[in-house]
Write an enzyme that holds these catalytic residues in place. Structure first.
Site, PDB file in Angstrom:
ATOM      1  N   ASN A   1     107.052 191.503   6.395  1.00  0.00           N
ATOM      2  CA  ASN A   1     105.697 191.314   6.940  1.00  0.00           C
ATOM      3  C   ASN A   1     105.283 189.849   6.996  1.00  0.00           C
ATOM      4  O   ASN A   1     104.096 189.536   7.153  1.00  0.00           O
ATOM      5  CB  ASN A   1     104.674 192.086   6.083  1.00  0.00           C
ATOM      6  CG  ASN A   1     104.901 193.574   6.176  1.00  0.00           C
ATOM      7  OD1 ASN A   1     105.204 194.093   7.257  1.00  0.00           O
ATOM      8  ND2 ASN A   1     104.812 194.265   5.045  1.00  0.00           N
TER       9      ASN A   1
ATOM     10  N   GLY B   1     106.998 186.616   8.799  1.00  0.00           N
ATOM     11  CA  GLY B   1     108.023 185.871   9.539  1.00  0.00           C
ATOM     12  C   GLY B   1     107.458 184.537   9.969  1.00  0.00           C
ATOM     13  O   GLY B   1     107.505 183.556   9.219  1.00  0.00           O
TER      14      GLY B   1
ATOM     15  N   THR C   1     120.330 184.044   6.063  1.00  0.00           N
ATOM     16  CA  THR C   1     121.653 183.573   6.473  1.00  0.00           C
ATOM     17  C   THR C   1     122.442 183.130   5.246  1.00  0.00           C
ATOM     18  O   THR C   1     121.886 182.456   4.366  1.00  0.00           O
ATOM     19  CB  THR C   1     121.500 182.392   7.463  1.00  0.00           C
ATOM     20  OG1 THR C   1     120.688 182.839   8.540  1.00  0.00           O
ATOM     21  CG2 THR C   1     122.849 181.928   8.001  1.00  0.00           C
TER      22      THR C   1
ATOM     23  N   ARG D   1     137.774 176.876  40.274  1.00  0.00           N
ATOM     24  CA  ARG D   1     137.529 178.127  41.002  1.00  0.00           C
ATOM     25  C   ARG D   1     137.313 177.816  42.488  1.00  0.00           C
ATOM     26  O   ARG D   1     136.483 176.955  42.827  1.00  0.00           O
ATOM     27  CB  ARG D   1     136.287 178.815  40.420  1.00  0.00           C
ATOM     28  CG  ARG D   1     135.821 180.034  41.162  1.00  0.00           C
ATOM     29  CD  ARG D   1     136.716 181.209  40.912  1.00  0.00           C
ATOM     30  NE  ARG D   1     136.116 182.426  41.459  1.00  0.00           N
ATOM     31  CZ  ARG D   1     136.831 183.484  41.832  1.00  0.00           C
ATOM     32  NH1 ARG D   1     138.157 183.468  41.714  1.00  0.00           N
ATOM     33  NH2 ARG D   1     136.229 184.556  42.301  1.00  0.00           N
TER      34      ARG D   1
ATOM     35  N   HIS E   1     129.858 181.381  36.406  1.00  0.00           N
ATOM     36  CA  HIS E   1     131.184 181.983  36.194  1.00  0.00           C
ATOM     37  C   HIS E   1     131.310 183.350  36.880  1.00  0.00           C
ATOM     38  O   HIS E   1     132.383 183.961  36.831  1.00  0.00           O
ATOM     39  CB  HIS E   1     131.471 182.154  34.698  1.00  0.00           C
ATOM     40  CG  HIS E   1     131.922 180.901  34.006  1.00  0.00           C
ATOM     41  ND1 HIS E   1     131.100 179.827  33.789  1.00  0.00           N
ATOM     42  CD2 HIS E   1     133.133 180.559  33.492  1.00  0.00           C
ATOM     43  CE1 HIS E   1     131.772 178.885  33.143  1.00  0.00           C
ATOM     44  NE2 HIS E   1     133.008 179.294  32.963  1.00  0.00           N
TER      45      HIS E   1
ATOM     46  N   GLU F   1     114.388 179.632  12.097  1.00  0.00           N
ATOM     47  CA  GLU F   1     113.786 178.369  11.600  1.00  0.00           C
ATOM     48  C   GLU F   1     112.545 178.006  12.431  1.00  0.00           C
ATOM     49  O   GLU F   1     112.248 176.835  12.658  1.00  0.00           O
ATOM     50  CB  GLU F   1     114.813 177.239  11.562  1.00  0.00           C
ATOM     51  CG  GLU F   1     116.010 177.652  10.699  1.00  0.00           C
ATOM     52  CD  GLU F   1     116.746 176.520  10.053  1.00  0.00           C
ATOM     53  OE1 GLU F   1     116.117 175.452   9.875  1.00  0.00           O
ATOM     54  OE2 GLU F   1     117.919 176.702   9.717  1.00  0.00           O
TER      55      GLU F   1
ATOM     56  N   SER G   1     110.235 179.298  19.276  1.00  0.00           N
ATOM     57  CA  SER G   1     109.701 178.280  20.199  1.00  0.00           C
ATOM     58  C   SER G   1     108.168 178.294  20.186  1.00  0.00           C
ATOM     59  O   SER G   1     107.528 177.252  20.320  1.00  0.00           O
ATOM     60  CB  SER G   1     110.209 178.538  21.624  1.00  0.00           C
ATOM     61  OG  SER G   1     111.590 178.264  21.689  1.00  0.00           O
TER      62      SER G   1
HETATM   63  N1  CAA Z   1     106.132 168.957   5.265  1.00  0.00           N
HETATM   64  C1  CAA Z   1     105.312 168.949   4.179  1.00  0.00           C
HETATM   65  N2  CAA Z   1     104.154 169.666   4.136  1.00  0.00           N
HETATM   66  C2  CAA Z   1     103.824 170.401   5.210  1.00  0.00           C
HETATM   67  C3  CAA Z   1     104.626 170.456   6.358  1.00  0.00           C
HETATM   68  C4  CAA Z   1     105.812 169.687   6.366  1.00  0.00           C
HETATM   69  N3  CAA Z   1     106.626 169.696   7.437  1.00  0.00           N
HETATM   70  N4  CAA Z   1     104.048 171.277   7.268  1.00  0.00           N
HETATM   71  C5  CAA Z   1     102.913 171.716   6.723  1.00  0.00           C
HETATM   72  N5  CAA Z   1     102.770 171.203   5.469  1.00  0.00           N
HETATM   73  C6  CAA Z   1     101.660 171.384   4.546  1.00  0.00           C
HETATM   74  C7  CAA Z   1     100.332 171.043   5.232  1.00  0.00           C
HETATM   75  O1  CAA Z   1     100.079 169.650   5.160  1.00  0.00           O
HETATM   76  C8  CAA Z   1      99.350 171.857   4.441  1.00  0.00           C
HETATM   77  O2  CAA Z   1      99.087 171.188   3.226  1.00  0.00           O
HETATM   78  P1  CAA Z   1      97.549 170.953   2.672  1.00  0.00           P
HETATM   79  O3  CAA Z   1      97.056 172.257   2.236  1.00  0.00           O
HETATM   80  O4  CAA Z   1      97.727 169.985   1.548  1.00  0.00           O
HETATM   81  O5  CAA Z   1      96.787 170.416   3.834  1.00  0.00           O
HETATM   82  C9  CAA Z   1     100.129 173.106   4.083  1.00  0.00           C
HETATM   83  O6  CAA Z   1     101.520 172.773   4.223  1.00  0.00           O
HETATM   84  C10 CAA Z   1      99.803 174.292   4.972  1.00  0.00           C
HETATM   85  O7  CAA Z   1     100.033 173.924   6.322  1.00  0.00           O
HETATM   86  P2  CAA Z   1      99.424 174.763   7.522  1.00  0.00           P
HETATM   87  O8  CAA Z   1      97.941 174.885   7.345  1.00  0.00           O
HETATM   88  O9  CAA Z   1      99.895 174.156   8.787  1.00  0.00           O
HETATM   89  O10 CAA Z   1     100.078 176.203   7.298  1.00  0.00           O
HETATM   90  P3  CAA Z   1     100.066 177.529   8.153  1.00  0.00           P
HETATM   91  O11 CAA Z   1     100.009 178.701   7.234  1.00  0.00           O
HETATM   92  O12 CAA Z   1      99.006 177.464   9.238  1.00  0.00           O
HETATM   93  O13 CAA Z   1     101.543 177.587   8.790  1.00  0.00           O
HETATM   94  C11 CAA Z   1     103.281 177.187  10.402  1.00  0.00           C
HETATM   95  C12 CAA Z   1     102.045 176.665   9.646  1.00  0.00           C
HETATM   96  C13 CAA Z   1     103.782 175.979  11.149  1.00  0.00           C
HETATM   97  C14 CAA Z   1     102.955 178.291  11.386  1.00  0.00           C
HETATM   98  C15 CAA Z   1     104.356 177.674   9.371  1.00  0.00           C
HETATM   99  O14 CAA Z   1     103.980 178.898   8.772  1.00  0.00           O
HETATM  100  C16 CAA Z   1     105.728 177.881  10.002  1.00  0.00           C
HETATM  101  O15 CAA Z   1     106.479 176.933  10.198  1.00  0.00           O
HETATM  102  N6  CAA Z   1     106.091 179.149  10.319  1.00  0.00           N
HETATM  103  C17 CAA Z   1     107.456 179.461  10.758  1.00  0.00           C
HETATM  104  C18 CAA Z   1     108.307 179.834   9.558  1.00  0.00           C
HETATM  105  C19 CAA Z   1     109.776 179.682   9.827  1.00  0.00           C
HETATM  106  O16 CAA Z   1     110.230 178.715  10.433  1.00  0.00           O
HETATM  107  N7  CAA Z   1     110.549 180.639   9.333  1.00  0.00           N
HETATM  108  C20 CAA Z   1     111.966 180.586   9.444  1.00  0.00           C
HETATM  109  C21 CAA Z   1     112.565 180.745   8.070  1.00  0.00           C
HETATM  110  S1  CAA Z   1     114.234 180.269   7.810  1.00  0.00           S
HETATM  111  C22 CAA Z   1     115.198 181.270   8.787  1.00  0.00           C
HETATM  112  O17 CAA Z   1     114.998 181.260   9.951  1.00  0.00           O
HETATM  113  C23 CAA Z   1     116.259 182.172   8.222  1.00  0.00           C
HETATM  114  C24 CAA Z   1     117.415 181.487   7.651  1.00  0.00           C
HETATM  115  O18 CAA Z   1     118.186 182.059   6.909  1.00  0.00           O
HETATM  116  C25 CAA Z   1     117.661 180.136   7.967  1.00  0.00           C
END
Ligand code: CAA
Length: 383
Positions: free
Chosen positions: A129, A131, A158, A269, A339, A364, A367
């Site tokens: 719940n 992602g 992964t 081709r 192709h 990760e 888009s």
């Molecule tokens: N570096 C450091 N801190 C960061 C940051 C970064 N890149 N990005 C955000 N933060 C901090 C913010 O500054 C904020 O801090 P403060 O409270 O001090 O201000 C805090 O984190 C919260 O940030 P947001 O308000 O932006 O958070 P949000 O809940 O609105 O979420 C989001 C933002 C960008 C949507 C985030 O949830 C996100 O990236 N979601 C996608 C998740 C994802 O990529 N999942 C993939 C997992 S891995 C995978 O794919 C599987 C595998 O096996 C590899």
């Protein structure tokens, strides 16, 4: 402005290309068909330094900069996305994250083994719940004396079934939102932890290992905290800055592979009495693909270079991931079409590129999420 990689960066790229061409690409179709990656290949990656190059020499790495790392991922991505995916999770999401957030003791225990590939790492964030909305995670971490007790589930992890080490994210209280999240660096032999292969067959990345995790009263010592209590979301997001660069570089490799395959095919081709590459409509496809590859390359190298300057390059990294994965998706779709019937079968590798690249647009951060990260950074918070 200097657009040329340094001698040492070029050397790393050439070595990565040689290894990927000889030890990975020839086996990519068989791995895809069997739906698994041989452990011998993973050990070989470790033995040749491909699982720890980005770590400092004191921890058994080669001290590469992020540009070198991106060049390495580009070359492995050109050969096989499943192998490149394993490397990116292990090296960028896990090892570089421990390097940034770990205590001296955690670094000493975990990094040398990860650098040699003796231990494989995984990153456990996603849940059924939670992602895209990672902060809404439901896995709980309850403090009890000198420990935390974890309960919950993770999906799509992964390397999850083969990993010896996991970075696990859990919340002290959902009401605290992202401020309640803690990161734990744990070995995967703890009591209360079970894992299994994800159900169903994936569209692409079929040689990758994707796991389902369950934690039932898994007790974790406080010394396993990565970063401070409540800093887990920052740990997760900063790790994704590295991971997304790896995905962007891997997508660049896929787009380059699509271009290479399309050029080869257009040259050989023949239809209507000439090479299909002599038709302007095919030339237009090749030209658009080449422009996309070049633009992706510039964006990926810029993001890597900015990370090397010690700057937080979240926006530029998301731009690189967004553009490079979308461009590679276009390239793969056009390569299959170019192709013709041959592209529709796994006799030619473009069929696999087409299935694999969809994963890079999703994991990760989809888009859509990259666009949110970019736009929020441009527009800024309301004052
Ligand atoms: N570096 C450091 N801190 C960061 C940051 C970064 N890149 N990005 C955000 N933060 C901090 C913010 O500054 C904020 O801090 P403060 O409270 O001090 O201000 C805090 O984190 C919260 O940030 P947001 O308000 O932006 O958070 P949000 O809940 O609105 O979420 C989001 C933002 C960008 C949507 C985030 O949830 C996100 O990236 N979601 C996608 C998740 C994802 O990529 N999942 C993939 C997992 S891995 C995978 O794919 C599987 C595998 O096996 C590899």
């Amino acid at each position: 402005m200097n657009f040329s990689p340094t001698d040492s960066q070029q050397k790393i790229q050439q070595c990565a290309r040689d290894f990927a061409n000889t030890r990975v690409a020839p086996f990519a179709r068989a791995m895809d068909e069997r739906g698994e990656m041989p452990m011998e290949l993973i050990h070989e990656l470790g033995a040749h330094g491909w699982l720890g190059g980005a770590l400092p020499k004191e921890y058994g790495g080669e001290g590469w900069d992020n540009v070198s790392l991106a060049l390495c991922y580009e070359e492995f991505g050109r050969a096989d996305s499943s192998v490149r995916g394993l490397m990116t999770v292990h090296m960028s999401l896990v090892a570089q994250c421990i390097l940034k957030w770990g205590t001296d003791e955690q670094k000493k225990i975990f990094l040398p083994k990860l650098a040699r590939g003796e231990w494989i790492g995984c990153y456990a964030l996603t849940e059924p719940n939670a992602g895209s909305d990672a902060a809404s995670m439901e896995t709980t971490a309850d403090e009890y004396e000198n420990e935390f007790i974890l309960n919950g589930e993770k999906i799509w992890i992964t390397n999850g079934n083969i990993a010896d080490v996991a970075i696990v994210f859990a919340t002290r209280a959902q009401s605290l939102k992202h401020k309640g999240i803690c990161a734990f660096l744990v070995e995967t032999n703890l009591k209360g932890f079970t894992r299994e292969k994800m159900r169903g067959q994936e569209l692409g990345h079929r040689a990758s290992d994707h796991a389902y995790f369950r934690f039932e009263n898994m007790r974790v010592s406080k010394s396993a905290l990565l970063g401070n209590v409540g800093e887990g979301f920052k740990v997760a997001m900063s790790a994704l800055d590295h991971g997304r660069l790896g995905v962007a570089a891997g997508a660049l490799g896929v787009a380059q592979a699509c271009l290479d395959a399309s050029v080869d095919f257009a040259r050989t081709r023949r239809q209507f009495g000439q090479r299909i590459g002599d038709f302007e409509m095919i030339q237009s496809v090749i030209a658009n693909m080449a422009a996309d590859v070049d633009a992706s390359r510039m964006l990926v190298y810029r993001a890597a270079w900015l990370q090397d300057q010690g700057q937080r390059a979240t926006r530029e990294t998301s731009i690189a991931k967004l553009f490079a994965t979308e461009a590679a998706m276009r390239a793969a779709s056009e390569a299959v079409l170019l192709h013709g019937g041959r592209g529709y079968s796994n006799e030619y590798p473009v069929e696999r590129y087409y299935r694999d690249i969809k994963g890079l647009q999703i994991y990760e951060g989809t888009s859509h999420i990259q666009r949110i990260v970019i736009a929020r950074d441009i527009i800024g918070k309301e004052s």
